[in-house]
Design a protein around this motif. Sequence first.
Motif, PDB file in Angstrom:
ATOM      1  N   PHE A 243       0.839  -1.204   0.000  1.00 28.30           N
ATOM      2  CA  PHE A 243       0.000   0.000   0.000  1.00 28.30           C
ATOM      3  C   PHE A 243       0.873   1.253   0.000  1.00 28.30           C
ATOM      4  O   PHE A 243       0.648   2.192  -0.764  1.00 28.30           O
ATOM      5  N   TYR A 244       1.893   1.256   0.856  1.00 29.43           N
ATOM      6  CA  TYR A 244       2.836   2.363   0.935  1.00 29.43           C
ATOM      7  C   TYR A 244       3.523   2.574  -0.418  1.00 29.43           C
ATOM      8  O   TYR A 244       3.611   3.688  -0.925  1.00 29.43           O
ATOM      9  N   LEU A 245       4.001   1.500  -1.003  1.00 28.27           N
ATOM     10  CA  LEU A 245       4.734   1.578  -2.265  1.00 28.27           C
ATOM     11  C   LEU A 245       3.856   2.127  -3.383  1.00 28.27           C
ATOM     12  O   LEU A 245       4.288   2.994  -4.149  1.00 28.27           O
ATOM     13  N   GLU A 246       2.632   1.652  -3.480  1.00 28.35           N
ATOM     14  CA  GLU A 246       1.719   2.143  -4.520  1.00 28.35           C
ATOM     15  C   GLU A 246       1.487   3.647  -4.387  1.00 28.35           C
ATOM     16  O   GLU A 246       1.485   4.375  -5.376  1.00 28.35           O
ATOM     17  N   ASN A 247       1.312   4.117  -3.169  1.00 27.46           N
ATOM     18  CA  ASN A 247       1.077   5.544  -2.949  1.00 27.46           C
ATOM     19  C   ASN A 247       2.351   6.357  -3.130  1.00 27.46           C
ATOM     20  O   ASN A 247       2.319   7.462  -3.663  1.00 27.46           O
ATOM     21  N   LEU A 248       3.470   5.817  -2.699  1.00 25.68           N
ATOM     22  CA  LEU A 248       4.745   6.521  -2.838  1.00 25.68           C
ATOM     23  C   LEU A 248       5.079   6.786  -4.297  1.00 25.68           C
ATOM     24  O   LEU A 248       5.541   7.872  -4.654  1.00 25.68           O
TER      25      LEU A 248
END
Length: 194
Positions: A60-65
Motif C-alpha cells: 500500500f505504501y509503495l503504490e502511494n509513494l
Amino acid sequence: MKELKSVEERILDRTLYLIGKQGSVHVPVRTIVKEADVNIGAINYYFGTKENMLQQVKQFYLENLLSTVVPLEDESLEDEEKLKRYAAMSMEYSLRFPGAIALVKDAFETKDQDEMSQKIVEETMLMEEKLNRVMKRYLKDVEDEFSIRKTIFLSSIIYPTLEFNELNGTAFLSEENQRMDYIDKVVKLIRQGV
C-alpha cells in the motif's frame, strides 16, 4: 494517491499512520483495530496474520509513494515546477502517512530477509535517481554544493511533516496555499545557494 475504498484499505491506512506515530513497524493489533474502528476479526478476515497485514501495508505504501514521483517524470513541466509538485505531493503524503519514514528505515534494515522490503529499497533508490537528475538540471553548475542543497531541500520537505504541530510553528502547512508558498520559497532558496 490511492483513495480508500474498503475496510481493508482503511486498516492499511491506519496501520501506516500508526507506524509513523510510534516510529516503528511493531504496532500492536489492538491499537490498529481501535484506530481503524474495526473489530479484531477484521484483521484475520482480510489478512490472516499480522505479518501478512504488514506485507500489504508495505505494498500500500509503495503504490502511494510511486505517485509522488510522477511530477519528476512529466516532460511538459519545467524542472522548477517538477520540484515544486514533487515536494507538494511528498509533503501531502507525509502528512497523511507519517509512517513512511519508519517503513523505509525498516525496509533498509530487513531488505535481505523480506522481498517487499527489498522492493521498497529498490523503488526508493529509483526515486532518488529521478530526483537527482531533475535537481542537477535545475541547480546547474553547483556540483560541489549539490549534496548540501539537496539535503536542505529534502529536510525542508520531510522535517515539517514529522513534527507537524502548533508548538514548532508548522501548523501553517495544513493550508495548501501556505504550503505551496513555503515550497516555492524552498525551491528558489536552494537555487540561490547557501
